[in-house]
Scaffold this motif. Structure first.
Motif, PDB file in Angstrom:
ATOM      1  N   ILE A   4       0.738  -1.261   0.168  1.00  0.00           N
ATOM      2  CA  ILE A   4      -0.153   0.047  -0.052  1.00  0.00           C
ATOM      3  C   ILE A   4       0.735   1.250   0.039  1.00  0.00           C
ATOM      4  N   ASP A   5       1.785   1.351   0.931  1.00  0.00           N
ATOM      5  CA  ASP A   5       2.946   2.215   0.789  1.00  0.00           C
ATOM      6  C   ASP A   5       3.528   2.630  -0.651  1.00  0.00           C
ATOM      7  N   ALA A   6       3.691   1.468  -1.381  1.00  0.00           N
ATOM      8  CA  ALA A   6       4.486   1.883  -2.796  1.00  0.00           C
ATOM      9  C   ALA A   6       3.118   2.384  -3.376  1.00  0.00           C
ATOM     10  N   ALA A   7       2.105   1.615  -3.160  1.00  0.00           N
ATOM     11  CA  ALA A   7       0.897   2.088  -4.208  1.00  0.00           C
ATOM     12  C   ALA A   7       0.485   3.686  -3.974  1.00  0.00           C
ATOM     13  N   GLU A   8       0.572   4.105  -2.612  1.00  0.00           N
ATOM     14  CA  GLU A   8       0.543   5.485  -2.237  1.00  0.00           C
ATOM     15  C   GLU A   8       1.275   6.512  -3.040  1.00  0.00           C
ATOM     16  N   THR A   9       2.846   6.078  -3.014  1.00  0.00           N
ATOM     17  CA  THR A   9       3.660   6.691  -3.642  1.00  0.00           C
ATOM     18  C   THR A   9       3.431   6.968  -5.299  1.00  0.00           C
ATOM     19  N   ALA A  10       3.154   5.709  -5.515  1.00  0.00           N
ATOM     20  CA  ALA A  10       2.842   5.722  -7.254  1.00  0.00           C
ATOM     21  C   ALA A  10       1.629   6.582  -7.534  1.00  0.00           C
ATOM     22  N   LEU A  11       0.468   6.527  -6.716  1.00  0.00           N
ATOM     23  CA  LEU A  11      -0.509   7.348  -6.868  1.00  0.00           C
ATOM     24  C   LEU A  11      -0.205   8.989  -6.894  1.00  0.00           C
ATOM     25  N   GLN A  12       0.482   9.316  -5.856  1.00  0.00           N
ATOM     26  CA  GLN A  12       0.749  10.642  -5.882  1.00  0.00           C
ATOM     27  C   GLN A  12       1.688  11.156  -6.981  1.00  0.00           C
ATOM     28  N   GLN A  13       2.377  10.196  -7.670  1.00  0.00           N
ATOM     29  CA  GLN A  13       3.064  10.786  -8.694  1.00  0.00           C
ATOM     30  C   GLN A  13       2.425  10.694  -9.959  1.00  0.00           C
ATOM     31  N   ALA A  14       1.317   9.978 -10.011  1.00  0.00           N
ATOM     32  CA  ALA A  14       0.336  10.006 -11.167  1.00  0.00           C
ATOM     33  C   ALA A  14      -0.510  11.172 -11.142  1.00  0.00           C
ATOM     34  N   MET A  15      -0.779  11.732  -9.787  1.00  0.00           N
ATOM     35  CA  MET A  15      -1.446  12.882  -9.568  1.00  0.00           C
ATOM     36  C   MET A  15      -0.808  14.242  -9.877  1.00  0.00           C
ATOM     37  N   ARG A  16       0.594  14.161  -9.489  1.00  0.00           N
ATOM     38  CA  ARG A  16       1.607  15.419  -9.746  1.00  0.00           C
ATOM     39  C   ARG A  16       1.514  15.414 -11.602  1.00  0.00           C
ATOM     40  N   ASN A  17       1.734  14.152 -12.250  1.00  0.00           N
ATOM     41  CA  ASN A  17       1.932  14.437 -13.844  1.00  0.00           C
ATOM     42  C   ASN A  17       0.661  14.393 -14.316  1.00  0.00           C
ATOM     43  N   SER A  18      -0.721  14.274 -13.644  1.00  0.00           N
ATOM     44  CA  SER A  18      -1.942  14.064 -14.472  1.00  0.00           C
ATOM     45  C   SER A  18      -1.873  12.910 -15.340  1.00  0.00           C
ATOM     46  N   ASP A  19      -1.241  11.770 -15.055  1.00  0.00           N
ATOM     47  CA  ASP A  19      -0.910  10.390 -15.837  1.00  0.00           C
ATOM     48  C   ASP A  19      -2.529   9.670 -15.604  1.00  0.00           C
ATOM     49  N   VAL A  20      -3.117   9.929 -16.655  1.00  0.00           N
ATOM     50  CA  VAL A  20      -4.610   9.387 -16.785  1.00  0.00           C
ATOM     51  C   VAL A  20      -4.534   7.886 -16.813  1.00  0.00           C
ATOM     52  N   ALA A  21      -3.451   7.468 -17.438  1.00  0.00           N
ATOM     53  CA  ALA A  21      -3.403   6.057 -17.595  1.00  0.00           C
ATOM     54  C   ALA A  21      -3.131   5.319 -16.199  1.00  0.00           C
ATOM     55  N   ALA A  22      -1.991   5.796 -15.550  1.00  0.00           N
ATOM     56  CA  ALA A  22      -1.748   5.429 -14.211  1.00  0.00           C
ATOM     57  C   ALA A  22      -3.033   5.563 -13.181  1.00  0.00           C
ATOM     58  N   LEU A  23      -3.596   6.507 -13.230  1.00  0.00           N
ATOM     59  CA  LEU A  23      -4.735   6.877 -12.420  1.00  0.00           C
ATOM     60  C   LEU A  23      -5.763   5.862 -12.550  1.00  0.00           C
ATOM     61  N   ASP A  24      -6.053   5.613 -14.062  1.00  0.00           N
ATOM     62  CA  ASP A  24      -6.852   4.833 -14.389  1.00  0.00           C
ATOM     63  C   ASP A  24      -6.700   3.157 -13.784  1.00  0.00           C
ATOM     64  N   ARG A  25      -5.489   2.722 -13.977  1.00  0.00           N
ATOM     65  CA  ARG A  25      -5.264   1.475 -13.181  1.00  0.00           C
ATOM     66  C   ARG A  25      -5.489   1.456 -11.751  1.00  0.00           C
ATOM     67  N   MET A  26      -5.205   2.503 -11.198  1.00  0.00           N
ATOM     68  CA  MET A  26      -4.776   2.623  -9.605  1.00  0.00           C
ATOM     69  C   MET A  26      -6.297   3.125  -8.666  1.00  0.00           C
ATOM     70  N   ILE A  27      -7.383   3.497  -9.667  1.00  0.00           N
ATOM     71  CA  ILE A  27      -8.461   4.131  -9.121  1.00  0.00           C
ATOM     72  C   ILE A  27      -9.596   2.785  -9.403  1.00  0.00           C
ATOM     73  N   SER A  28     -10.487   2.186  -8.617  1.00  0.00           N
ATOM     74  CA  SER A  28     -11.534   1.451  -8.759  1.00  0.00           C
ATOM     75  C   SER A  28     -12.736   2.062  -9.536  1.00  0.00           C
ATOM     76  N   ASP A  29     -13.115   0.886 -10.666  1.00  0.00           N
ATOM     77  CA  ASP A  29     -14.311   1.732 -11.008  1.00  0.00           C
ATOM     78  C   ASP A  29     -15.414   2.054 -10.376  1.00  0.00           C
ATOM     79  N   ASP A  30     -15.229   1.532  -9.035  1.00  0.00           N
ATOM     80  CA  ASP A  30     -16.453   1.666  -7.976  1.00  0.00           C
ATOM     81  C   ASP A  30     -16.104   2.748  -7.133  1.00  0.00           C
TER      82      ASP A  30
END
Length: 127
Positions: free
Chosen positions: A9-35
């Motif tokens: 989870i710690d590594a996932a949180e780091t990756a999510l923050q990086q995706a947020m900083r970069n507005s990396d929609v593909a990464a955010l799409d993988r890391m956020i549940s459809d629900d």
């Protein structure tokens, strides 16, 4: 070459923050549940599509996201669920307006198909 998913989870949180900083929609799409059920700073519920679209069209853009503190925990049988709480100083451009402040994110995560995804969360002003 296939991308490796975060293993904690710690590594996932780091990756999510990086995706947020970069507005990396593909990464955010993988890391956020459809629900996803997410409560924004204004108290409104946001869906995964709302979040992705705000990054895609530039309505939300982080100029700075500097983490101040983080707490992570995992639970469930086989450690398949968990949560993170992050406090960060941010400079965010929302609808063209530059906003600076300290925010607190709470996220609940679930291990789905071998990768961590955010299933619920909220953001608020940190005191």
């Amino acid at each position: 070459m296939q991308e490796t998913e975060p293993i904690s989870i710690d590594a996932a949180e780091t990756a999510l923050q990086q995706a947020m900083r970069n507005s990396d929609v593909a990464a955010l799409d993988r890391m956020i549940s459809d629900d996803l059920v997410f409560v924004g700073i204004d108290g409104k519920n946001l869906s995964k599509q709302d979040d992705l679209e705000s990054h895609r069209n530039g309505t939300t853009r982080f100029e700075r996201l500097d983490e101040i503190s983080r707490r992570c925990s995992s639970a469930g049988e086989g450690k398949t669920t968990g949560s993170t709480e992050v406090v960060a100083d941010v400079v965010n451009v929302i609808n063209g307006e530059r906003v600076k402040g300290r925010l607190r994110w709470h996220r609940e995560w679930k291990l789905t198909d071998g990768r961590w995804q955010v299933i619920r969360g909220s953001v608020s002003i940190a005191g």
